[in-house]
Write a protein that holds these residues in place. Sequence first.
Motif, PDB file in Angstrom:
ATOM      1  N   GLU A  38       0.815  -1.204   0.000  1.00  0.00           N
ATOM      2  CA  GLU A  38       0.000   0.000   0.000  1.00  0.00           C
ATOM      3  C   GLU A  38       0.855   1.264   0.000  1.00  0.00           C
ATOM      4  OE1 GLU A  38      -3.447   2.074   2.655  1.00  0.00           O
ATOM      5  OE2 GLU A  38      -3.061  -0.055   2.858  1.00  0.00           O
ATOM      6  N   HIS A 144      -2.945  -6.660   4.336  1.00  0.00           N
ATOM      7  CA  HIS A 144      -2.183  -6.287   5.534  1.00  0.00           C
ATOM      8  C   HIS A 144      -3.151  -5.776   6.605  1.00  0.00           C
ATOM      9  CE1 HIS A 144      -2.602  -2.536   3.229  1.00  0.00           C
ATOM     10  NE2 HIS A 144      -2.797  -2.032   4.432  1.00  0.00           N
ATOM     11  N   HIS A 146      -4.069  -3.248  10.244  1.00  0.00           N
ATOM     12  CA  HIS A 146      -3.848  -2.048  11.069  1.00  0.00           C
ATOM     13  C   HIS A 146      -4.488  -2.271  12.428  1.00  0.00           C
ATOM     14  CE1 HIS A 146      -2.636   0.536   7.644  1.00  0.00           C
ATOM     15  NE2 HIS A 146      -3.479  -0.224   6.959  1.00  0.00           N
ATOM     16  N   GLU A 150      -8.708   1.750  11.063  1.00  0.00           N
ATOM     17  CA  GLU A 150      -8.505   3.082  10.472  1.00  0.00           C
ATOM     18  C   GLU A 150      -9.856   3.719  10.175  1.00  0.00           C
ATOM     19  OE1 GLU A 150      -5.391   2.517   7.317  1.00  0.00           O
ATOM     20  OE2 GLU A 150      -4.249   3.559   8.886  1.00  0.00           O
ATOM     21  N   HIS A 163      -6.873  -4.760   5.257  1.00  0.00           N
ATOM     22  CA  HIS A 163      -6.959  -4.131   3.934  1.00  0.00           C
ATOM     23  C   HIS A 163      -6.531  -5.120   2.865  1.00  0.00           C
ATOM     24  CE1 HIS A 163      -6.602   0.184   5.739  1.00  0.00           C
ATOM     25  NE2 HIS A 163      -7.833  -0.290   5.769  1.00  0.00           N
ATOM     26  N   THR A 231      -3.596   4.912   2.891  1.00  0.00           N
ATOM     27  CA  THR A 231      -3.591   5.463   4.255  1.00  0.00           C
ATOM     28  C   THR A 231      -2.171   5.548   4.806  1.00  0.00           C
ATOM     29  OG1 THR A 231      -3.882   3.335   5.384  1.00  0.00           O
ATOM     30  CG2 THR A 231      -5.890   4.486   4.687  1.00  0.00           C
TER      31      THR A 231
HETATM   32 ZN    ZN Z   1      -3.787  -0.354   4.974  1.00  0.00          ZN
END
Ligand code: ZN
Length: 283
Positions: A38, A144, A146, A150, A163, A231
């Motif tokens: 990303e 992946h 977070h 988010e 994501h 992001t």
């Molecule tokens: Zn991400």
Amino acid sequence: MKKSLLYPFLIVSLSFLLGACSEPKKETTVSKKEEVNEANEKGATESNVTPTAEWSYEEETGPEHWGELDSAYAACMKGNEQSPINIEPSLEETSETKLENIEFQYEPTQFSIVNTGHTVQANPATSSNSIVVEGIEYKLAQFHFHTPSEHQFNGQQMDMELHLVHQDANGELAVLGLLIQAGKKNEQLASIWSRLPKSETKSDIAIEEPVDLQALLPSNQTSFYYNGSLTTPPCTEKVKWIVFEEPIEMSKEQIQAFQQIFHNNQRPVQPVNGREIIKEIAQ
Ligand SMILES: [Zn+2]
């Protein structure tokens, strides 16, 4: 240039180019596919040959400063269609047409994982997973995590967010966001969790057991579509976001195992700036 000098020169230029396309600290021997993450996806497709600045989630190199760290990260500060955002489901426009529904073409697939220093990322061994959004096919490039989440719904954060990053033939991105809440142990992700790399990895860790992303999706596939960005730096825009309303579950132990590696790798929510957020009700 003499032939004997040309060969070493080519090797040097090639490693420089490869190094420049990936994050600065990454090994230069990774394959093209592994570089698709990303943070650097757009950099890898545009001829960005300058290594970019280190960034983090804390203090001087944290999200508030990303836009100042490197001119390549200007969108983090100046962009007006940034991600993530807070979604208020009751306010969003609804679209009940079956036509627009996203089509998933996921199958059990072998993945390898890396700790990029910013997240744990899984890279597929094949290009057999894809989604179709508005008639365009986007192939899965990587997924992946977070923590905490988010995206938010009505200002509420969840424990984690997954994501799934997809790319179409023109390099355009569509990212699927799945919020994760504490609950049942997630069996689909158990094989990856058994090998979670605690520190930044130099090479991929192969996961023996195939992962079936189809089985990972929530049963209710009502989702929200909007145009946003990566992001993480360089915060590139024109990313199509699809965020599921129903969260998936992971056990407290699974969530804590990730949080022991990354206690916070979440960018704060960004202004919506009048963007259209479309609620897609699953039929
Ligand atoms: Zn991400």
